[in-house]
Design a protein around this motif. Structure first.
Motif, PDB file in Angstrom:
ATOM      1  N   ALA A 121       0.813  -1.221   0.000  1.00 31.13           N
ATOM      2  CA  ALA A 121       0.000   0.000   0.000  1.00 31.13           C
ATOM      3  C   ALA A 121       0.848   1.273   0.000  1.00 31.13           C
ATOM      4  O   ALA A 121       0.811   2.060   0.958  1.00 31.13           O
ATOM      5  CB  ALA A 121      -0.957  -0.006   1.185  1.00 31.13           C
ATOM      6  N   PHE A 122       1.579   1.479  -1.075  1.00 31.48           N
ATOM      7  CA  PHE A 122       2.303   2.741  -1.255  1.00 31.48           C
ATOM      8  C   PHE A 122       1.399   3.702  -2.023  1.00 31.48           C
ATOM      9  O   PHE A 122       1.433   3.788  -3.243  1.00 31.48           O
ATOM     10  CB  PHE A 122       3.621   2.510  -1.988  1.00 31.48           C
ATOM     11  N   MET A 123       0.587   4.424  -1.280  1.00 27.03           N
ATOM     12  CA  MET A 123      -0.396   5.335  -1.871  1.00 27.03           C
ATOM     13  C   MET A 123       0.257   6.438  -2.684  1.00 27.03           C
ATOM     14  O   MET A 123      -0.372   7.019  -3.583  1.00 27.03           O
ATOM     15  CB  MET A 123      -1.304   5.917  -0.790  1.00 27.03           C
ATOM     16  N   VAL A 124       1.544   6.745  -2.384  1.00 34.54           N
ATOM     17  CA  VAL A 124       2.227   7.815  -3.108  1.00 34.54           C
ATOM     18  C   VAL A 124       2.291   7.544  -4.612  1.00 34.54           C
ATOM     19  O   VAL A 124       2.348   8.481  -5.414  1.00 34.54           O
ATOM     20  CB  VAL A 124       3.659   8.037  -2.546  1.00 34.54           C
ATOM     21  N   ARG A 125       2.287   6.285  -5.001  1.00 31.90           N
ATOM     22  CA  ARG A 125       2.340   5.960  -6.426  1.00 31.90           C
ATOM     23  C   ARG A 125       1.070   6.373  -7.174  1.00 31.90           C
ATOM     24  O   ARG A 125       1.050   6.389  -8.405  1.00 31.90           O
ATOM     25  CB  ARG A 125       2.554   4.454  -6.605  1.00 31.90           C
ATOM     26  N   HIS A 126       0.032   6.693  -6.425  1.00 30.20           N
ATOM     27  CA  HIS A 126      -1.240   7.086  -7.031  1.00 30.20           C
ATOM     28  C   HIS A 126      -1.578   8.546  -6.743  1.00 30.20           C
ATOM     29  O   HIS A 126      -2.579   9.045  -7.254  1.00 30.20           O
ATOM     30  CB  HIS A 126      -2.355   6.175  -6.503  1.00 30.20           C
ATOM     31  N   ALA A 127      -0.754   9.202  -5.928  1.00 33.05           N
ATOM     32  CA  ALA A 127      -1.001  10.590  -5.547  1.00 33.05           C
ATOM     33  C   ALA A 127      -0.773  11.526  -6.733  1.00 33.05           C
ATOM     34  O   ALA A 127       0.195  11.370  -7.481  1.00 33.05           O
ATOM     35  CB  ALA A 127      -0.092  10.981  -4.383  1.00 33.05           C
ATOM     36  N   TRP A 130       2.716  13.192  -7.047  1.00 33.63           N
ATOM     37  CA  TRP A 130       3.817  12.323  -7.478  1.00 33.63           C
ATOM     38  C   TRP A 130       3.688  11.968  -8.957  1.00 33.63           C
ATOM     39  O   TRP A 130       4.689  11.855  -9.669  1.00 33.63           O
ATOM     40  CB  TRP A 130       3.884  11.068  -6.617  1.00 33.63           C
ATOM     41  N   LEU A 131       2.467  11.785  -9.417  1.00 33.44           N
ATOM     42  CA  LEU A 131       2.260  11.533 -10.846  1.00 33.44           C
ATOM     43  C   LEU A 131       2.670  12.754 -11.664  1.00 33.44           C
ATOM     44  O   LEU A 131       3.280  12.624 -12.732  1.00 33.44           O
ATOM     45  CB  LEU A 131       0.802  11.174 -11.115  1.00 33.44           C
ATOM     46  N   PHE A 186      10.534   5.123  -8.161  1.00 36.88           N
ATOM     47  CA  PHE A 186       9.421   5.622  -8.967  1.00 36.88           C
ATOM     48  C   PHE A 186       9.884   6.738  -9.914  1.00 36.88           C
ATOM     49  O   PHE A 186       9.502   6.768 -11.088  1.00 36.88           O
ATOM     50  CB  PHE A 186       8.341   6.145  -8.017  1.00 36.88           C
ATOM     51  N   ILE A 187      10.703   7.637  -9.409  1.00 37.70           N
ATOM     52  CA  ILE A 187      11.161   8.777 -10.208  1.00 37.70           C
ATOM     53  C   ILE A 187      12.313   8.400 -11.136  1.00 37.70           C
ATOM     54  O   ILE A 187      12.320   8.755 -12.322  1.00 37.70           O
ATOM     55  CB  ILE A 187      11.561   9.952  -9.298  1.00 37.70           C
ATOM     56  N   PHE A 188      13.301   7.682 -10.616  1.00 34.06           N
ATOM     57  CA  PHE A 188      14.438   7.280 -11.460  1.00 34.06           C
ATOM     58  C   PHE A 188      14.049   6.192 -12.456  1.00 34.06           C
ATOM     59  O   PHE A 188      14.714   6.006 -13.475  1.00 34.06           O
ATOM     60  CB  PHE A 188      15.589   6.758 -10.597  1.00 34.06           C
ATOM     61  N   ILE A 246      12.347  20.025  -8.601  1.00 33.32           N
ATOM     62  CA  ILE A 246      10.956  19.934  -8.163  1.00 33.32           C
ATOM     63  C   ILE A 246      10.978  19.705  -6.661  1.00 33.32           C
ATOM     64  O   ILE A 246      11.644  18.794  -6.167  1.00 33.32           O
ATOM     65  CB  ILE A 246      10.218  18.760  -8.846  1.00 33.32           C
ATOM     66  N   GLU A 247      10.264  20.536  -5.938  1.00 31.58           N
ATOM     67  CA  GLU A 247      10.145  20.383  -4.489  1.00 31.58           C
ATOM     68  C   GLU A 247       8.712  20.007  -4.160  1.00 31.58           C
ATOM     69  O   GLU A 247       7.772  20.716  -4.554  1.00 31.58           O
ATOM     70  CB  GLU A 247      10.516  21.691  -3.785  1.00 31.58           C
ATOM     71  N   ILE A 248       8.524  18.902  -3.472  1.00 38.14           N
ATOM     72  CA  ILE A 248       7.177  18.461  -3.102  1.00 38.14           C
ATOM     73  C   ILE A 248       6.958  18.809  -1.637  1.00 38.14           C
ATOM     74  O   ILE A 248       7.681  18.357  -0.754  1.00 38.14           O
ATOM     75  CB  ILE A 248       6.984  16.960  -3.370  1.00 38.14           C
TER      76      ILE A 248
END
Length: 329
Positions: A121-127, A130-131, A186-188, A246-248
């Motif tokens: 459940a890594f919700m960040v992949r759907h946020a 992050w997208l 996810f980013i790299f 990019i700063e989140i």
């Protein structure tokens, strides 16, 4: 899409405070049951959240033929056994992170039935934030990404909290250090070739209360991070490229009732623009994506093998604590 019927394993705080409220916002989700080892507790939360059924044991709920998928937010040492039990009962499983305490334990999930979908459940992949960040990176809006820097901290010295219990998978690296690893992969869109770490452990709890890590992703790219369970609450991510950054702002506990924001900078230091995204709930988005896989509307991208890989990287950081050297995942 026909709503997926869910059961919730346990009344853990992450579930009742964040994940379930997010799921309940979706027309594609129908939560039909919640379970606890104490039926009264399950009944109380079922009443609060508007869930029809309450079970006094996990096993009883897993036997319910109406339930198609379960969410497992139990303490870390119970993730694999209850996920396997649910899978063998024919349920798809969304398991809270980290999926296990070690990669060896996570590998047991390979024994699950192949027609059942299991995801961490890594919700960040759907946020949405992050997208958006990944899309900007893919479009080379900040040039070639060379470095990702993550800070994530909270303060918790409650001896009764599972995060402070070393024998059941407590500590900062497993609890929140898994996020820097996941978002950097996810980013790299790559895997680290070697990692090194430094730790400070609580003398009473024996858990890592401060952990710093460096992960070499090859081709001149790296992740650096600091996570802590005993520092002032804070979180921020910087993605550094050859033509900008990019700063989140709130990368992990993104508020579900306010716009998520990121800052895009070019080659003038601190000169750039904050972008506000439409209000969204990353837990709702996560459940909907999982449901699309269950319904065959979408192919799985992250499953058991991805979760095992994440654990291999975490294992390497722990080995580095002892060896004081670079370790290969």
């Amino acid at each position: 899409m026909k709503p997926v019927k869910w059961g919730i394993i346990s009344t853990a705080n992450i579930g009742v405070a964040k994940v379930i409220p997010g799921m309940l916002k979706s027309k594609d989700v129908e939560i039909v049951a919640i379970s606890s080892r104490k039926k009264k507790t399950a009944q109380e939360w079922a009443a609060k959240l508007g869930i029809p059924k309450a079970y006094g044991s996990y096993e009883e709920m897993l036997a319910d033929p109406e339930i198609e998928a379960v969410y497992n937010p139990l303490p870390n040492h119970l993730h694999v056994p209850l996920t396997l039990a649910a899978a063998r009962a024919g349920k798809h499983v969304l398991c809270e992170k980290p999926v296990a305490i070690t990669a060896k334990e996570a590998a047991q999930l390979r024994k699950a039935p192949k027609d059942v979908h299991i995801a961490e459940a890594f919700m960040v992949r759907h946020a949405t934030q992050w997208l958006a960040a990944r899309d900007l990176v893919k479009k080379k809006k900040i040039g070639d990404v060379r470095a990702i820097q993550v800070m994530f901290a909270y303060f918790n010295r409650d001896p009764k909290n599972v995060r402070n219990m070393a024998d059941i998978g407590g500590g900062g690296l497993l609890d929140i250090g898994c996020y820097p690893i996941t978002v950097s992969r996810f980013i790299f869109d790559a895997e680290p070739v070697a990692v090194t770490a430094t730790f400070d452990r609580d003398p009473k709890f024996k858990t890592d209360r401060l952990a710093g890590g460096l992960a070499d992703f090859g081709e001149g790219r790296h992740l650096s991070f600091t996570v802590s369970t005993q520092l002032a609450p804070y979180q921020r991510v910087n993605i550094m490229g050859t033509k900008g950054r990019i700063e989140i702002e709130i990368p992990f506990n993104a508020p579900p009732d306010k716009p998520n924001r990121y800052f895009l900078q070019g080659m003038e230091m601190n000169q750039g623009q904050w972008t506000e995204l439409p209000v969204s709930d990353q837990y709702q988005l996560q459940a909907e994506a999982f449901g699309r896989i269950v319904r065959g509307k979408q192919k799985p991208v992250w499953g058991v093998e991805d979760a095992i890989q994440n654990m291999k990287i975490l294992d390497a950081f722990f080995r580095s604590e002892k060896s004081r050297k670079w370790e290969k995942p």
